[in-house]
Structures are given as C-alpha cells and as structure tokens.
Write a protein that holds these residues in place. Structure first.
Motif, PDB file in Angstrom:
ATOM      1  N   ASN A 146       0.846  -1.192   0.000  1.00  0.00           N
ATOM      2  CA  ASN A 146       0.000   0.000   0.000  1.00  0.00           C
ATOM      3  C   ASN A 146       0.887   1.251   0.000  1.00  0.00           C
ATOM      4  O   ASN A 146       1.173   1.839   1.045  1.00  0.00           O
ATOM      5  N   ASN A 188       0.154   3.694  -2.481  1.00  0.00           N
ATOM      6  CA  ASN A 188      -0.560   4.689  -3.284  1.00  0.00           C
ATOM      7  C   ASN A 188      -1.866   5.037  -2.585  1.00  0.00           C
ATOM      8  O   ASN A 188      -2.664   4.142  -2.250  1.00  0.00           O
ATOM      9  N   PRO A 189      -2.158   6.309  -2.335  1.00  0.00           N
ATOM     10  CA  PRO A 189      -3.416   6.716  -1.699  1.00  0.00           C
ATOM     11  C   PRO A 189      -4.552   6.697  -2.716  1.00  0.00           C
ATOM     12  O   PRO A 189      -4.322   6.759  -3.931  1.00  0.00           O
ATOM     13  N   ASP A 213      -7.549   3.537  -6.937  1.00  0.00           N
ATOM     14  CA  ASP A 213      -6.362   3.208  -6.145  1.00  0.00           C
ATOM     15  C   ASP A 213      -5.528   2.239  -6.976  1.00  0.00           C
ATOM     16  O   ASP A 213      -6.012   1.177  -7.388  1.00  0.00           O
ATOM     17  N   ASN A 257      -8.137   4.656   2.729  1.00  0.00           N
ATOM     18  CA  ASN A 257      -7.677   3.261   2.707  1.00  0.00           C
ATOM     19  C   ASN A 257      -7.908   2.614   4.074  1.00  0.00           C
ATOM     20  O   ASN A 257      -7.673   3.223   5.118  1.00  0.00           O
ATOM     21  N   LEU A 276      -3.477   0.420   6.164  1.00  0.00           N
ATOM     22  CA  LEU A 276      -2.339   1.329   5.995  1.00  0.00           C
ATOM     23  C   LEU A 276      -1.044   0.619   6.350  1.00  0.00           C
ATOM     24  O   LEU A 276      -1.014  -0.241   7.230  1.00  0.00           O
ATOM     25  N   SER A 321       4.069   5.758   5.217  1.00  0.00           N
ATOM     26  CA  SER A 321       3.267   6.894   5.680  1.00  0.00           C
ATOM     27  C   SER A 321       3.842   8.221   5.197  1.00  0.00           C
ATOM     28  O   SER A 321       3.119   9.223   5.102  1.00  0.00           O
ATOM     29  N   PHE A 338      -3.341   8.873   3.097  1.00  0.00           N
ATOM     30  CA  PHE A 338      -3.944   7.890   2.202  1.00  0.00           C
ATOM     31  C   PHE A 338      -5.463   8.070   2.195  1.00  0.00           C
ATOM     32  O   PHE A 338      -6.215   7.180   2.573  1.00  0.00           O
TER      33      PHE A 338
END
Length: 810
Positions: free
Chosen positions: A264, A266-267, A296, A353, A356, A361, A366
């Motif tokens: 993960n 990509n927001p 997403d 999302n 996470l 971060s 996100f």
C-alpha cells in the motif's frame, strides 16, 4: 617385470604400469623404474634382494582419457613379464570388463589399446585381468593379476539447470540486497578432478535491477524503489559456467521470472473534485440512488476504500456504503425527498484506505475528498393526507347519515390538482360508512351498535383528478361511543344454595349485576319489587357498591318440606335514561355438612351434592360405606373359594418319584370316544377279573335285559376263590394271559390289576361292564328300586341325602 624408459614417455598424462626388469646377474634397477615388490627397502637406503625372483610384475592403475577422437586406437599401457626374452615365446592374455571389445592387447608385445571413445559419465572405470603364458606349452608364466583402467575426465559437460525456468516474487519498494531467489546448476563432470565441475554464476539479463552471488547463485535486488505500478514483471537470465569461469569453460543458463508484489504505497484518488447526480423525488427510502468511485493503483486489500459523508446535512439525508467487489461507494436515501421544499443537496464524500502500511506513511495521507451535488427532480406525486392516520368517534344508535369526521388531502406538486376521496370497501363485509367525494366527509350508512362492533377500521383513498392512477391511502379508526340502551340484569347461571341450618339475618349470597353497556352509566341499585306481598323467607340488602346481599328472614329451612324458593330482584343502572329489569333468583335448600353461615356458595354446592344424591335412595353416608365394604368382602370370599376348588381338583400323577422301579412306561395320550365307544380297547378286563372271562360273552349280547343279566349275573366261580387263592399266583396267571393276548397292550406296557367285586346286592355302578347295545329306557315304576343304590353312592362320596333327595317321585 619393469617398464622401459621409452614407455614412460608415451603420454605425459598417463600413469603407466611400471615393470621391473631383472636380468640374470643384474641387481641394480634402472632409473625412474619402481622397485619390485620382492625387494625390501631399508631406511638407510640399502636393498635386500629376496627370494622369489619369479614374481617379477606388479600392478598399478591404468588411466585413459575419455572422448578420444583420434584416428588410431588410444594406447593405454604395456604388459611385460620377466620371462619374456623377446623371442615371441610369451603370450599375453586380457580378460574382464569390455576385454576384446573396447580394450585389446597385443599378445606378443603386451600393448593395451582402447578401440572406442569412452565416456566417464556413463562408466568411470573397468576391472580387467592379465595373464602371461608360454605360447608353446600354454603353461602359465605369471599368475593372473587384476588391474583397473580408470577413465580420466575431460570437460565435456556444460552446467545445467534441471528445474528451470523459475518464478519468484519480491515486494515492491524493497531495499537493496533483498533476497529474491536462489538458483543451483549441476555439472556431470568429475568435481574431484580439475575445474571441470567448478561453477560460477553471473547475470546475462536483468541488470541493473538484480544481481546474483557468483558462488551461491542467490539473486538479490540491486535497485531500490522498484514500483509495481510502473513495472510489475522482470525476466532475469542467470548463467552458470564451469572451469571457474575461465575462458574455454562450458556454460548453461536459465530464466527467473520475478514479479513485484503489491504494497500500500498509493493513496486513493477521486478522478474529479466535483460530481453531479440527478435523483427524482419519488426515490424510495433505503434504495440506492447513485454510485461514486475513487481509484487506487494498489491491489487487493491495499486498494480497499472506506467511504463516508463528512457534512452533517448530507449525512442526515443520505448514506454511503462501500462495495468491496467494485470498490465503489453506494449512495442510498435515508429520508424522503421533496422537490417543493428543496431542489439541491450537497454531499462532501471522503475515501480512506482501510489497510495502511506505516513504512510508507511518508508518501502522504492515504485519503481523498470530493463534492457531490444531488439535484432533485420533480415528479407528479399522489395526494398527501394531512395526518398519517385518523381516529374518530360516533354514538351508537345515531341516525343514518350522521357525520363522523373529515379527512383532508392535497396535491403536493406545484400544479395543486383537485383531489377526490373514496373508501376501500374490499376489506369490509358490510358497508357502515360513506365519504364525500370532494370534501372527504365521512358519514354513517346504517345504525351502529356498540355492543355488536365497538371499533371500525376503514381505509380512505385519495387520487388526483388530473391523474387518477396516483393514489394515496390513510387508515381511519372509528370508535362507537356507548349510550344507555341495555337494562342491567342478574345472571342466573347457578342456583343459590340455602342450608337447612340457616339462621334469621344470615347472609345467603352476594349477587352482582351484568350490563352490556359501558360502566360509565353509573352505579347499580337493587330492590325488591313493589306491589307484591312481603317475602317471609328472604330479604335483599343493597350494599351500595354495585352488589346486593340476600339475607334469610327466618331459620330452619327443610328440604323435605320445600327445596326451591324464588326471589324476584329489581336492578337499576345509573345511566341516562335510567333502565331497570327484574331478575328472578332460584334458591335451593340443601343439607350442608358444615356451617353454612360463612361458607361461600361454591363450597355449599359441593357439600350438598353427595347428600342430595344419597337422599334419593334413602341412605345415609355411613350406610352407603357399609354396603360397599360388604360387597368387597363377598368378592374376596368368592375369589378364595375358586382358588381352593381349582387347587383341589388337580390330580396327582401315578408315578411321583423319578426313580420308580417301573422303567418302561408307555403313555398313550389318546382320547377315547366315551362310554359309547365299544370298538376301543376294553380296559374292563384289567380292572375286573371276571371281565376278561366274560368279554367275549358281552359282545355277543344282542339287546334287552339279557345283557344286564350277563353283566351283573351270578358270581363267577373264580371270584369266589379269590379270597383264599394266593395273590401271587393270580398275578402270574394274568401276566401269562397278557403275553399270549396279541390284541392287548404291548409287552412293555403297564398292566393294572384292579379288582371290583360283583357280589353286591345292588350290582356295579360302573359303566365299564355295560354291553355295546344300550339298555332300553327304564320305566318310572322302577325308580323306587334305586333308593338303595343312592344310599350306597352317598356313603362312597361322604354325603347325606336330604329328605327331598330321598323321596323320588316319578
């Protein structure tokens, strides 16, 4: 045996078989020749020449190169015996594995050659046997010895990857040096000889993204921040080369397909910052009215998004839920829409999302937001009532056409179309109400009775004049109000019990009235009817609490004199107008077991049921119980008597003991034909000694009194002698007669000797001596002669004849 110096120079890669040549008178070995086995070398360098000079050859291993491709056969080695003088008298022989096919020997010179190309990977060594014999006498000059020819490896096999191609996976954005996969190549060459099997790994394709360890074959990432969304798959070609990677080494390669797995990183993002949605005002609550989707680039759980409405105004009217399959936000309606009140609604929607990864971060929040404008469309709606439901009331017995109430509805649209009303009569069996088509006024169509139906439920429908298909419904509940139209009365379901022992002024029972009208009509009053004589037995007391008490005026009622009394009671209600009725109560006199002063009416009834039943028969309770006990005792006596008679009637068996000396007893369980069966076996001969002698004579008797004279005639002379004759002699005689009688029972049967005298004055009463033909019917004049025989039977059975039995009348 020794190897000349010239043979040691044939091939630098061969380790040749060494021969020690010993000549007669020669004691020093030649240079570069191995010492013979029959010599001992001491530490100081001296040699001890020993006994057996004949064992002149010793063996080592021969070596031959594999994959020989020359035009001539490959020379392996040379055999030589000390007995060989070079005159051709020694013959060399070769046997063992592949002798004569691959390996051949020159019988004169002892040279060994390989005629075919060898492959060490198929067979690495051969075991052979050598022998030297005299050519002329075939005598063995040297003992047979075993030696080995080893195939020397050359680099003729390239490294291989037997399981390729391979597939591997590594997370995207992995750090440099992250292990991806390990490849292992195999080489069929000899790993113990030279560098033919020493492998070195290298990458032919896949740089600069990946690298490989040259010794272990472990593939690792060589570039950081590899993004799956930019490139997901890589083909890495790895080469394995032998000879330690030097020039001239053989090589093989394989392909490793590397896939970057998703993280993960990509927001979510909405493609637009503003959206617009059209929703008609007729949309149903709870139904979906639209969808919205944020993109997403991640996959699976990394791309899951939770949608929410952030502004309170939009959250009150709409809701949004996530569709996990399509990753969309489903917008649903929470409250009804009204175009006339509000034409546009604005929603602020946020997508976040759900899973996470804290490692990424730093790539930013996100989540993403967008704005949705919902435009409400005008729809022709059905009329809307002013209330969700109506409750009305009307008095019972009202005249037909009485107005009950009014319902109102109007068109919510801007056109304000007129509304028409009507009642849905599909649920009613009878029509009680009607409604004004234009004004919505509800009226009665018949007189109503609250005691029959207290509540009426109807459904009123309203439709627009311009569009009758649009119909709305509303429930209407009508309560029928009570009026005082039913007189009160006292229920006479049960009789009132009056005990005989009642005293004057004693309470007999408290009564309550019944009224089909509502209790709102006030309290009830009680009184005895006027204009009639005063009741001398009972009076009535109004308790002023809607109850009245019946009180006895005198004492000592008698059921025998009069068991029923009647008391008329007038009861009035407090309604408007006042209604009254007269109820006649029935009072029954009863003999109560307990004091009736304070007992309730129900207890007195139960107490009076049994005496009333017994009084009809004229019996008291004690007498009835005594009768029951007598009946039970009589039944017990009868049962006991039956049991004793059944026990006394059982016959004892003839043979009681199991150890009876009469072993051979045959039992014939044949049922005879009775006294009239004259063809069966005649057992009279066994029970009457005279019967055996007269059996034939009885059967010849025709009929009449002559048969009686024979059966009961004068005594046989043999019977007269029985008193003095020896009993043993009689028994023996009977045994002899039974043995000779072929028509009698078997020899082993039980012979019963029972004697019955015929000297009685009255004769025998047994039926065994009767003739086959029945005697004639005796006349009643002979009955007096039977009196003596009756007395004899009475003595036999131990009974006495009564006077009536002694007097026999024809």
């Amino acid at each position: 045996m020794r190897i000349p110096a010239t043979t040691a120079c044939l091939c630098p890669l061969l380790i040749c078989l060494c021969f020690v040549q010993r000549s007669y008178g020669t004691s020093q070995p030649r240079p570069n020749v191995r010492a013979p086995r029959n010599q001992t070398k001491h530490p100081d360098g001296e040699k001890d020449v020993h006994h057996r000079p004949k064992r002149g050859w010793i063996w080592n291993q021969f070596f031959v190169l594999e994959e020989h491709i020359g035009p001539e056969a490959q020379h392996v080695g040379k055999l030589h015996s000390n007995s060989d003088k070079g005159d051709g008298s020694v013959r060399y022989l070769l046997s063992g594995e592949e002798a004569g096919t691959i390996f051949v020997i020159d019988e004169v010179t002892g040279d060994i050659h390989a005629t075919k190309s060898l492959d060490r990977e198929k067979k690495g060594q051969y075991v052979l046997h050598a022998q030297a014999i005299d050519r002329y006498t075939n005598r063995s000059l040297e003992p047979e010895s075993e030696f080995i020819i080893k195939v020397q490896d050359v680099n003729d096999n390239a490294p291989m990857f037997p399981d390729g191609p391979f597939a591997a996976a590594v997370p995207e954005m992995a750090d440099v040096g992250t292990s991806v996969f390990q490849v292992t190549a195999t080489d069929a060459d000899d790993p113990t000889y030279g560098n033919s099997a020493k492998i070195v790994y290298s990458i032919l394709q896949g740089q600069p993204y990946f690298s490989v360890d040259p010794k272990t074959g472990v593939i690792r990432t060589a570039l950081s921040n590899m993004d799956r969304e930019a490139r997901e798959r890589y083909s890495v070609v790895v080469q394995a080369k032998d000879m330690a990677g030097s020039v001239g080494g053989l090589s093989g390669s394989t392909t490793v397909n590397v896939t970057l797995t998703d993280v993960n990183d990509n927001p979510p993002k909405f493609p637009q910052k503003n959206y617009q949605l059209y929703v008609p005002e007729s949309a149903q609550i709870g139904k979906a009215v639209g969808k919205i989707k944020a993109t997403d680039e991640d996959l699976g759980v990394n791309a899951e998004i939770r949608y929410s409405i952030t502004n309170a105004e939009g959250k009150a009217m709409f809701s949004i839920t996530a569709d996990t399959d399509q990753k969309e936000g489903i917008i649903s309606l929470r409250q009804p829409l009204n175009y006339e009140k509000r034409k546009v609604h604005t929603l602020h929607i946020e997508g976040v999302n759900t899973h996470l990864d804290p490692r990424f971060s730093h790539l930013g929040p996100f989540k993403d937001t967008t704005t949705l404008r919902i435009i409400i469309g005008d729809v022709d709606e059905p009329p809307v009532f002013s209330m969700d439901y109506y409750i009305m009331d009307v008095y019972e017995n009202s005249p037909v056409g009485t107005e009950v109430g009014t319902v109102t509805a109007q068109d919510p649209d801007s056109t304000k179309s007129p509304v028409r009303y009507f009642i849905d009569h599909s649920e009613e069996e009878q029509v009680y109400f009607t409604i004004g088509v234009n004004n919505g006024g509800i009226k009665t169509t018949r007189s109503l009775d609250r005691e029959d139906v207290a509540w009426h439920n109807i459904t009123v429908m309203a439709s627009e004049v311009d569009n009758p298909s649009l119909v709305s419904h509303v429930p209407v509940t009508i309560q029928v109000l009570d009026v005082n139209d039913n007189a009160p009365y006292i229920a006479r379901d049960n009789e009132i019990i009056v005990c005989e022992s009642s005293r004057a002024g004693q309470l007999i029972q408290t009564v309550k009235p019944s009224d089909m009208d509502n209790f709102a009509n006030g309290r009830f009053s009680f009184a005895l009817p006027t204009g009639v004589p005063v009741n001398p037995n009972f009076t009535l007391k109004d308790n002023e609490d809607n109850t009245a008490s019946i009180v006895a005026r005198r004492r000592q009622f008698s059921q025998a004199e009069q068991d029923l009394y009647q008391l008329p009671v007038v009861v009035r209600d407090g309604g408007e107008p006042v209604l009254s009725s007269t109820s006649t109560l029935t009072l029954r006199v009863c003999v109560c077991q307990r004091g009736g002063g304070s007992s309730s009416s129900s207890n007195r009834v139960k107490a009076c049921q049994v005496p009333a039943f017994l009084s009809t028969a004229g019996l008291s309770t004690g007498a009835f119980i005594a009768i029951l006990l007598c009946i039970i005792i009589l039944l017990a006596i009868v049962v006991l008597f039956v049991l004793l008679r059944s026990k006394k009637g059982k016959k004892e068996p003839l043979i009681i003991s199991e150890e009876d000396i009469r072993e051979n007893v045959v039992t014939y369980d044949d049922e005879g034909g009775g006294e009239e069966d004259t063809e069966a076996f005649d057992i009279a001969a066994l029970r009457n000694p005279a019967g055996a002698e007269q059996r034939r004579l009885r059967r010849e008797v025709r009929s009449g009194t002559e048969g009686w004279l024979v059966a009961c005639g004068p005594r046989s002379p043999s019977l007269v002698l029985l008193d003095t004759e020896d009993m043993h002699h009689v028994i023996r005689q009977r045994v002899v007669d039974a043995d000779k009688d072929t028509s009698g029972p078997p020899y082993d049967s039980l012979q019963t000797y029972a004697y019955e005298g015929c000297g009685s004055a009255t004769g025998s009463v047994s039926s065994l001596g009767l003739a086959q033909v029945l005697p004639p019917e005796p006349s009643y004049s002979d009955l007096e002669d039977w009196e003596l025989e009756g007395h004899m039977q009475a003595r036999l059975f131990g009974t006495e004849l009564s006077e009536t039995e002694q007097t026999i009348t024809p």
